[in-house]
Design a protein around this motif. Sequence first.
Motif, PDB file in Angstrom:
ATOM      1  N   ARG A  34       0.845  -1.194   0.000  1.00 17.86           N
ATOM      2  CA  ARG A  34       0.000   0.000   0.000  1.00 17.86           C
ATOM      3  C   ARG A  34       0.879   1.242   0.000  1.00 17.86           C
ATOM      4  NH1 ARG A  34      -3.177  -3.833   1.603  1.00 17.86           N
ATOM      5  NH2 ARG A  34      -5.403  -3.604   1.881  1.00 17.86           N
ATOM      6  N   THR A  35       0.535   2.193  -0.872  1.00 17.96           N
ATOM      7  CA  THR A  35       1.275   3.457  -0.923  1.00 17.96           C
ATOM      8  C   THR A  35       0.265   4.593  -1.018  1.00 17.96           C
ATOM      9  OG1 THR A  35       1.469   3.410  -3.333  1.00 17.96           O
ATOM     10  CG2 THR A  35       3.271   2.431  -2.096  1.00 17.96           C
ATOM     11  N   PRO A  36       0.601   5.744  -0.476  1.00 16.87           N
ATOM     12  CA  PRO A  36      -0.296   6.892  -0.616  1.00 16.87           C
ATOM     13  C   PRO A  36      -0.380   7.321  -2.083  1.00 16.87           C
ATOM     14  CG  PRO A  36       1.489   7.377   0.940  1.00 16.87           C
ATOM     15  CD  PRO A  36       1.768   6.045   0.333  1.00 16.87           C
ATOM     16  N   PHE A  37      -1.544   7.757  -2.508  1.00 18.17           N
ATOM     17  CA  PHE A  37      -1.695   8.274  -3.865  1.00 18.17           C
ATOM     18  C   PHE A  37      -0.806   9.503  -4.005  1.00 18.17           C
ATOM     19  CE2 PHE A  37      -3.777  11.368  -6.709  1.00 18.17           C
ATOM     20  CZ  PHE A  37      -3.629  10.669  -7.895  1.00 18.17           C
ATOM     21  N   ASP A  38      -0.040   9.552  -5.085  1.00 17.40           N
ATOM     22  CA  ASP A  38       0.891  10.641  -5.337  1.00 17.40           C
ATOM     23  C   ASP A  38       0.578  11.240  -6.702  1.00 17.40           C
ATOM     24  OD1 ASP A  38       3.033  12.319  -5.787  1.00 17.40           O
ATOM     25  OD2 ASP A  38       4.552  10.857  -5.200  1.00 17.40           O
ATOM     26  N   ARG A  39      -0.034  12.414  -6.694  1.00 17.21           N
ATOM     27  CA  ARG A  39      -0.412  13.097  -7.935  1.00 17.21           C
ATOM     28  C   ARG A  39       0.813  13.351  -8.803  1.00 17.21           C
ATOM     29  NH1 ARG A  39      -1.691  17.692 -10.689  1.00 17.21           N
ATOM     30  NH2 ARG A  39      -3.870  17.955 -11.267  1.00 17.21           N
ATOM     31  N   ASP A  40       1.934  13.687  -8.178  1.00 15.19           N
ATOM     32  CA  ASP A  40       3.157  13.956  -8.945  1.00 15.19           C
ATOM     33  C   ASP A  40       3.666  12.699  -9.650  1.00 15.19           C
ATOM     34  OD1 ASP A  40       3.125  16.630  -8.213  1.00 15.19           O
ATOM     35  OD2 ASP A  40       4.410  16.304  -6.464  1.00 15.19           O
ATOM     36  N   LYS A  41       3.530  11.552  -8.998  1.00 15.89           N
ATOM     37  CA  LYS A  41       3.932  10.294  -9.630  1.00 15.89           C
ATOM     38  C   LYS A  41       3.042  10.008 -10.848  1.00 15.89           C
ATOM     39  CE  LYS A  41       4.721   5.418  -8.668  1.00 15.89           C
ATOM     40  NZ  LYS A  41       4.626   4.347  -7.686  1.00 15.89           N
ATOM     41  N   LEU A  42       1.761  10.257 -10.702  1.00 11.75           N
ATOM     42  CA  LEU A  42       0.830  10.110 -11.817  1.00 11.75           C
ATOM     43  C   LEU A  42       1.244  11.034 -12.963  1.00 11.75           C
ATOM     44  CD1 LEU A  42      -1.846   9.155 -13.131  1.00 11.75           C
ATOM     45  CD2 LEU A  42      -2.985  10.959 -11.832  1.00 11.75           C
ATOM     46  N   ALA A  43       1.557  12.290 -12.633  1.00 11.15           N
ATOM     47  CA  ALA A  43       1.966  13.260 -13.654  1.00 11.15           C
ATOM     48  C   ALA A  43       3.247  12.816 -14.357  1.00 11.15           C
ATOM     49  CB  ALA A  43       2.141  14.642 -13.033  1.00 11.15           C
ATOM     50  N   ARG A  44       4.192  12.261 -13.601  1.00  8.39           N
ATOM     51  CA  ARG A  44       5.444  11.799 -14.207  1.00  8.39           C
ATOM     52  C   ARG A  44       5.194  10.649 -15.176  1.00  8.39           C
ATOM     53  NH1 ARG A  44       7.263  12.618  -9.010  1.00  8.39           N
ATOM     54  NH2 ARG A  44       7.161  10.404  -8.511  1.00  8.39           N
ATOM     55  N   SER A  45       4.367   9.682 -14.784  1.00 11.64           N
ATOM     56  CA  SER A  45       4.116   8.542 -15.669  1.00 11.64           C
ATOM     57  C   SER A  45       3.385   8.976 -16.940  1.00 11.64           C
ATOM     58  CB  SER A  45       3.360   7.435 -14.942  1.00 11.64           C
ATOM     59  OG  SER A  45       2.046   7.818 -14.652  1.00 11.64           O
ATOM     60  N   VAL A  46       2.472   9.915 -16.799  1.00  8.33           N
ATOM     61  CA  VAL A  46       1.762  10.432 -17.974  1.00  8.33           C
ATOM     62  C   VAL A  46       2.727  11.221 -18.856  1.00  8.33           C
ATOM     63  CG1 VAL A  46      -0.016  12.062 -18.728  1.00  8.33           C
ATOM     64  CG2 VAL A  46      -0.527  10.410 -16.936  1.00  8.33           C
ATOM     65  N   SER A  47       3.604  12.016 -18.242  1.00 13.36           N
ATOM     66  CA  SER A  47       4.527  12.822 -19.051  1.00 13.36           C
ATOM     67  C   SER A  47       5.505  11.943 -19.818  1.00 13.36           C
ATOM     68  CB  SER A  47       5.268  13.844 -18.192  1.00 13.36           C
ATOM     69  OG  SER A  47       6.219  13.227 -17.377  1.00 13.36           O
ATOM     70  N   ILE A  48       5.873  10.788 -19.272  1.00 15.38           N
ATOM     71  CA  ILE A  48       6.733   9.854 -20.011  1.00 15.38           C
ATOM     72  C   ILE A  48       6.006   9.353 -21.258  1.00 15.38           C
ATOM     73  CG2 ILE A  48       7.787   7.548 -19.924  1.00 15.38           C
ATOM     74  CD1 ILE A  48       8.420   8.207 -16.930  1.00 15.38           C
ATOM     75  N   ALA A  49       4.739   8.997 -21.101  1.00 12.23           N
ATOM     76  CA  ALA A  49       3.953   8.533 -22.252  1.00 12.23           C
ATOM     77  C   ALA A  49       3.739   9.649 -23.269  1.00 12.23           C
ATOM     78  CB  ALA A  49       2.605   7.986 -21.775  1.00 12.23           C
ATOM     79  N   MET A  50       3.669  10.900 -22.795  1.00  7.48           N
ATOM     80  CA  MET A  50       3.382  12.042 -23.669  1.00  7.48           C
ATOM     81  C   MET A  50       4.641  12.681 -24.267  1.00  7.48           C
ATOM     82  SD  MET A  50       0.090  12.303 -23.601  1.00  7.48           S
ATOM     83  CE  MET A  50      -0.172  13.891 -24.309  1.00  7.48           C
ATOM     84  N   ARG A  51       5.817  12.187 -23.880  1.00  9.81           N
ATOM     85  CA  ARG A  51       7.070  12.803 -24.323  1.00  9.81           C
ATOM     86  C   ARG A  51       7.111  12.965 -25.838  1.00  9.81           C
ATOM     87  NH1 ARG A  51      11.417  10.046 -21.474  1.00  9.81           N
ATOM     88  NH2 ARG A  51      10.798  11.421 -19.799  1.00  9.81           N
ATOM     89  N   LYS A  52       7.438  14.183 -26.254  1.00  9.24           N
ATOM     90  CA  LYS A  52       7.587  14.569 -27.666  1.00  9.24           C
ATOM     91  C   LYS A  52       6.293  14.435 -28.470  1.00  9.24           C
ATOM     92  CE  LYS A  52      12.522  13.849 -27.903  1.00  9.24           C
ATOM     93  NZ  LYS A  52      13.633  13.310 -28.674  1.00  9.24           N
ATOM     94  N   ARG A  53       5.156  14.480 -27.798  1.00  8.97           N
ATOM     95  CA  ARG A  53       3.865  14.462 -28.485  1.00  8.97           C
ATOM     96  C   ARG A  53       3.355  15.897 -28.560  1.00  8.97           C
ATOM     97  NH1 ARG A  53       3.324  11.551 -31.811  1.00  8.97           N
ATOM     98  NH2 ARG A  53       1.080  11.666 -31.767  1.00  8.97           N
ATOM     99  N   PRO A  54       2.624  16.247 -29.614  1.00  5.16           N
ATOM    100  CA  PRO A  54       2.171  17.637 -29.803  1.00  5.16           C
ATOM    101  C   PRO A  54       0.916  17.984 -28.994  1.00  5.16           C
ATOM    102  CG  PRO A  54       1.460  16.298 -31.644  1.00  5.16           C
ATOM    103  CD  PRO A  54       2.288  15.400 -30.752  1.00  5.16           C
TER     104      PRO A  54
END
Length: 155
Positions: free
Chosen positions: A58-78
């Motif tokens: 169990r880990t606390p929900f981390d909005r920043d971790k969510l943002a990082r994982s999304v930004s990796i998927a979105m890298r270099k996308r318009p």
Amino acid sequence: MRCPFCNHAESQVKDSRPSEDGAAIRRRRSCPECGGRFTTFERVQLRELTIVKRSGRRTPFDRDKLARSVSIAMRKRPIEPERVERMISTIARELESIGETELPSSTVGELVMKQLKALDDVAYVRYASVYRDFRETEDFARFLGEEGLSEPEGR
């Protein structure tokens, strides 16, 4: 608010305004000690969420971790950063509105997949490749076929 540059215990708010989507307050701050300027965001948090991993950890929900994982998927996308931020806020609000304090990580993953599919197909497939643990090119082909996404011509 502690200064991120010199670690001074206090900072002064110079400007406050709502964020683009109105889900947060953006504050420009200044440190009286070193003069450093930085931005903070204040958001409403309805409840503390705990994410239950596949392993049972169990880990606390981390909005920043969510943002990082999304930004990796979105890298270099318009895609404009504001749209990505709105999407992350939408996911966080949906998680909070479920009404449970403990949520399986699969719930987070499925919400991210749903939002990414609506936003950008490439980011969606990138995220899915990690989330669904693709091991071979056939995994990509199978996923693309299941999702109704077409493969490029000549492959």
